[in-house]
Design a protein around this motif. Structure first.
Motif, PDB file in Angstrom:
ATOM      1  N   VAL A 190       0.862  -1.183   0.000  1.00 44.28           N
ATOM      2  CA  VAL A 190       0.000   0.000   0.000  1.00 44.28           C
ATOM      3  C   VAL A 190       0.894   1.226   0.000  1.00 44.28           C
ATOM      4  CG1 VAL A 190      -1.892   1.214   1.123  1.00 44.28           C
ATOM      5  CG2 VAL A 190      -1.684  -1.253   1.395  1.00 44.28           C
ATOM      6  N   ARG A 191       0.857   1.975  -1.079  1.00 39.30           N
ATOM      7  CA  ARG A 191       1.566   3.254  -1.153  1.00 39.30           C
ATOM      8  C   ARG A 191       0.584   4.311  -1.612  1.00 39.30           C
ATOM      9  NH1 ARG A 191       5.938   2.673  -5.395  1.00 39.30           N
ATOM     10  NH2 ARG A 191       4.456   1.217  -6.332  1.00 39.30           N
ATOM     11  N   GLY A 192       0.889   5.545  -1.291  1.00 41.14           N
ATOM     12  CA  GLY A 192       0.006   6.614  -1.722  1.00 41.14           C
ATOM     13  C   GLY A 192       0.639   7.970  -1.474  1.00 41.14           C
ATOM     14  N   PHE A 193       0.266   8.937  -2.292  1.00 43.73           N
ATOM     15  CA  PHE A 193       0.817  10.281  -2.142  1.00 43.73           C
ATOM     16  C   PHE A 193       0.012  11.259  -2.985  1.00 43.73           C
ATOM     17  CE2 PHE A 193       3.086   7.981  -5.435  1.00 43.73           C
ATOM     18  CZ  PHE A 193       3.128   8.868  -6.511  1.00 43.73           C
ATOM     19  N   ASP A 194       0.147  12.536  -2.663  1.00 42.15           N
ATOM     20  CA  ASP A 194      -0.441  13.589  -3.476  1.00 42.15           C
ATOM     21  C   ASP A 194       0.406  13.800  -4.721  1.00 42.15           C
ATOM     22  OD1 ASP A 194      -2.332  13.919  -1.516  1.00 42.15           O
ATOM     23  OD2 ASP A 194      -1.515  15.787  -0.721  1.00 42.15           O
ATOM     24  N   THR A 195      -0.256  14.069  -5.840  1.00 37.41           N
ATOM     25  CA  THR A 195       0.476  14.311  -7.085  1.00 37.41           C
ATOM     26  C   THR A 195       0.507  15.784  -7.468  1.00 37.41           C
ATOM     27  OG1 THR A 195      -1.485  13.982  -8.480  1.00 37.41           O
ATOM     28  CG2 THR A 195      -0.166  12.035  -7.954  1.00 37.41           C
ATOM     29  N   GLY A 196      -0.386  16.595  -6.891  1.00 41.22           N
ATOM     30  CA  GLY A 196      -0.463  18.015  -7.243  1.00 41.22           C
ATOM     31  C   GLY A 196      -1.909  18.460  -7.312  1.00 41.22           C
ATOM     32  N   PRO A 197      -2.169  19.603  -7.886  1.00 38.66           N
ATOM     33  CA  PRO A 197      -3.550  20.105  -7.953  1.00 38.66           C
ATOM     34  C   PRO A 197      -4.409  19.266  -8.887  1.00 38.66           C
ATOM     35  CG  PRO A 197      -2.088  21.522  -9.215  1.00 38.66           C
ATOM     36  CD  PRO A 197      -1.210  20.544  -8.499  1.00 38.66           C
ATOM     37  N   ALA A 198      -5.654  19.059  -8.484  1.00 37.13           N
ATOM     38  CA  ALA A 198      -6.653  18.453  -9.371  1.00 37.13           C
ATOM     39  C   ALA A 198      -7.634  19.541  -9.761  1.00 37.13           C
ATOM     40  CB  ALA A 198      -7.339  17.269  -8.704  1.00 37.13           C
ATOM     41  N   PRO A 244       7.825  10.683  -3.239  1.00 39.79           N
ATOM     42  CA  PRO A 244       6.963  10.398  -2.102  1.00 39.79           C
ATOM     43  C   PRO A 244       7.785   9.789  -0.957  1.00 39.79           C
ATOM     44  CG  PRO A 244       6.599   8.813  -3.863  1.00 39.79           C
ATOM     45  CD  PRO A 244       7.539   9.843  -4.399  1.00 39.79           C
ATOM     46  N   PRO A 245       7.263   9.876   0.281  1.00 42.18           N
ATOM     47  CA  PRO A 245       5.955  10.399   0.667  1.00 42.18           C
ATOM     48  C   PRO A 245       5.897  11.919   0.590  1.00 42.18           C
ATOM     49  CG  PRO A 245       7.195   9.762   2.599  1.00 42.18           C
ATOM     50  CD  PRO A 245       8.001   9.314   1.431  1.00 42.18           C
ATOM     51  N   LYS A 246       4.767  12.420   0.124  1.00 44.50           N
ATOM     52  CA  LYS A 246       4.591  13.864   0.061  1.00 44.50           C
ATOM     53  C   LYS A 246       3.105  14.183   0.019  1.00 44.50           C
ATOM     54  CE  LYS A 246       5.086  14.279  -4.997  1.00 44.50           C
ATOM     55  NZ  LYS A 246       5.789  15.032  -6.068  1.00 44.50           N
ATOM     56  N   SER A 247       2.780  15.371   0.505  1.00 42.11           N
ATOM     57  CA  SER A 247       1.400  15.848   0.499  1.00 42.11           C
ATOM     58  C   SER A 247       1.428  17.359   0.347  1.00 42.11           C
ATOM     59  CB  SER A 247       0.673  15.450   1.792  1.00 42.11           C
ATOM     60  OG  SER A 247       1.346  15.969   2.933  1.00 42.11           O
ATOM     61  N   LEU A 377      -0.174   4.485   7.624  1.00 41.36           N
ATOM     62  CA  LEU A 377       0.849   3.507   7.280  1.00 41.36           C
ATOM     63  C   LEU A 377       2.162   4.200   6.916  1.00 41.36           C
ATOM     64  CD1 LEU A 377      -1.398   1.256   5.007  1.00 41.36           C
ATOM     65  CD2 LEU A 377      -1.057   1.117   7.494  1.00 41.36           C
ATOM     66  N   PRO A 378       3.291   3.787   7.505  1.00 36.93           N
ATOM     67  CA  PRO A 378       4.580   4.420   7.199  1.00 36.93           C
ATOM     68  C   PRO A 378       4.925   4.425   5.719  1.00 36.93           C
ATOM     69  CG  PRO A 378       4.778   3.020   9.123  1.00 36.93           C
ATOM     70  CD  PRO A 378       3.401   2.760   8.543  1.00 36.93           C
ATOM     71  N   ALA A 379       4.532   3.379   4.981  1.00 31.56           N
ATOM     72  CA  ALA A 379       4.842   3.326   3.547  1.00 31.56           C
ATOM     73  C   ALA A 379       4.118   4.418   2.781  1.00 31.56           C
ATOM     74  CB  ALA A 379       4.467   1.953   2.981  1.00 31.56           C
ATOM     75  N   VAL A 380       3.045   4.947   3.357  1.00 32.76           N
ATOM     76  CA  VAL A 380       2.280   6.019   2.725  1.00 32.76           C
ATOM     77  C   VAL A 380       2.756   7.383   3.196  1.00 32.76           C
ATOM     78  CG1 VAL A 380      -0.014   7.058   2.490  1.00 32.76           C
ATOM     79  CG2 VAL A 380       0.253   4.568   2.400  1.00 32.76           C
ATOM     80  N   THR A 381       2.869   7.538   4.512  1.00 32.93           N
ATOM     81  CA  THR A 381       3.103   8.867   5.080  1.00 32.93           C
ATOM     82  C   THR A 381       4.557   9.160   5.423  1.00 32.93           C
ATOM     83  OG1 THR A 381       2.793   8.189   7.385  1.00 32.93           O
ATOM     84  CG2 THR A 381       0.804   8.742   6.114  1.00 32.93           C
TER      85      THR A 381
END
Length: 395
Positions: A190-198, A244-247, A377-381
């Motif tokens: 499980v990974r996740g991050f912000d990519t920029g403006p939508a 990533p990780p980034k937000s 989750l550390p892998a995400v944040t």
């Protein structure tokens, strides 16, 4: 009776409150177990939406930057937002015939007005005690702070929910097209991050030039042409190149950010103004770019930053599932479909309405909090350890 949960979400776009009431199976562990079909143990029973009053919406937007009496204004805005939340809760109860005593907890994220995890803080406008008082239901709120305290981004919050829905080995990317775009990568972990403006910049530009809350169905963007030079200038934003990780949020991507880059692109010094002996290339001033072309360029900024993230971090993905308000923008979706390296569909194709995904996630996060399950989750944040999201305000 099986317990019920309510999830509430008012996103970065500040257009309104989305709420869901779900029936949960507490015997089913809240987990991110692999699955080929939705396995999050929630049955959607009712949905409700409430547009934010214009005055409250403007106040929330204003609170994204410092100003006079902002502590007082933020407290009053939090109370007003909690009252809107309570109205949605009562609508959901009325629709289902349930009582407050039938609902185990409400998950209410609040409205993010500052998000600077690199400085150790994130601020969500909310009044969960007031919401608990006005509904008679326990409230789980403040979902980001514990993760930020552990050195994480505190965002995105929903990848664990996406994994529970769609499975770890599904080869899918879940794409949330809210004010900010974020992705969850389900490729064995499980990974996740912000990519920029939508939608954030496109909405703000439409409000500024059309007096409308957003560019309905992307029609205005479709009437313009993407300006390649301006797009390159926007893509030069250093945050976009961070791994990533980034937000991110309105702290960075706002109209001031856009105007600064637009002004810098459209005006360049004449040769006579350059220092003597300068070898810098001379670029004559650029002709003004129409507002419609800028809107088309902002749409392409969203598309390109998302596609680059998928190309780089999920090269073997088989499918991207879009959700959020942007999934209802056909121009944006067509552009994404033409640029992504894999099939684009929506969560609605799997039985989860695109506008309800985040509210469902906060119902699920409330359930996870009650069960003591770690969902940050550390892998995400990037935090030092996993943590249980949220704080409980008893009824």
């Amino acid at each position: 009776m099986r317990p019920h949960y309510i999830g509430l979400m008012s996103g970065t776009s500040t257009d309104g409150v989305d709420g869901v009431l779900v029936r949960a199976d507490d015997a089913h562990p809240v987990s991110a177990a692999p699955s080929d079909a939705p396995g999050y143990a929630l049955t959607l029973m009712a949905e409700a939406s409430l547009p934010l009053p214009d005055g409250l919406r403007q106040q929330l937007l204003t609170l994204n930057t410092s100003g006079p009496d902002e502590l007082v204004r933020s407290a009053l805005a939090a109370n007003a937002l909690a009252d809107c939340y309570a109205q949605v809760v009562h609508t959901l109860l009325d629709e289902t015939g349930l009582r407050a005593a039938d609902v185990r907890a409400i998950g209410a994220h609040g409205q993010t007005v500052r998000h600077k995890p690199q400085a150790g803080y994130t601020i969500q406008i909310n009044a969960p005690a007031r919401l608990a008082e006005h509904t008679g239901i326990a409230v789980v709120a403040d979902f980001r702070s514990r993760d930020v305290a552990a050195g994480g981004q505190g965002a995105p919050l929903v990848p664990a929910f996406h994994a529970a829905c769609f499975g770890l080995d599904s080869g899918r990317v879940i794409l949330n097209l809210g004010g900010i775009a974020n992705v969850t990568l389900l490729d064995g972990g499980v990974r996740g991050f912000d990519t920029g403006p939508a939608n954030m910049l496109m909405d703000a530009w439409a409000q500024l030039h059309l007096g409308l809350p957003y560019d309905r169905e992307g029609r205005w963007a479709a009437s313009g042409r993407c300006h390649a030079g301006l797009l390159a200038a926007l893509l030069a934003e250093p945050w976009l190149a961070l791994p990533p990780p980034k937000s991110t949020g309105r702290d960075l991507f706002n109209l001031d950010w856009l105007h600064t880059r637009l002004d810098a692109y459209q005006t360049s010094p004449a040769a006579a103004d350059r220092p003597r002996g300068s070898t810098a290339a001379y670029h004559p001033p650029v002709a003004p770019i129409s507002a419609g072309d800028i809107q088309a360029t902002l749409l392409q900024l969203t598309v390109q930053t998302i596609c680059e993230a998928v190309h780089q971090y999920a090269p073997t993905a088989r499918e991207v599932l879009a959700c959020g308000g942007g999934a209802l923008n056909p121009v944006l979706m067509d552009a994404l479909a033409g640029a992504l390296p894999c099939r684009l569909s929506t969560t609605a194709d799997y039985g989860i309405p695109v506008q309800s995904v985040e509210a469902l996630a906060f119902a699920w996060l409330a359930q996870a909090h009650v069960q003591g399950q770690a969902t940050c989750l550390p892998a995400v944040t990037g935090a030092s350890h996993a943590s249980v999201a949220g704080c409980l305000y008893p009824a």
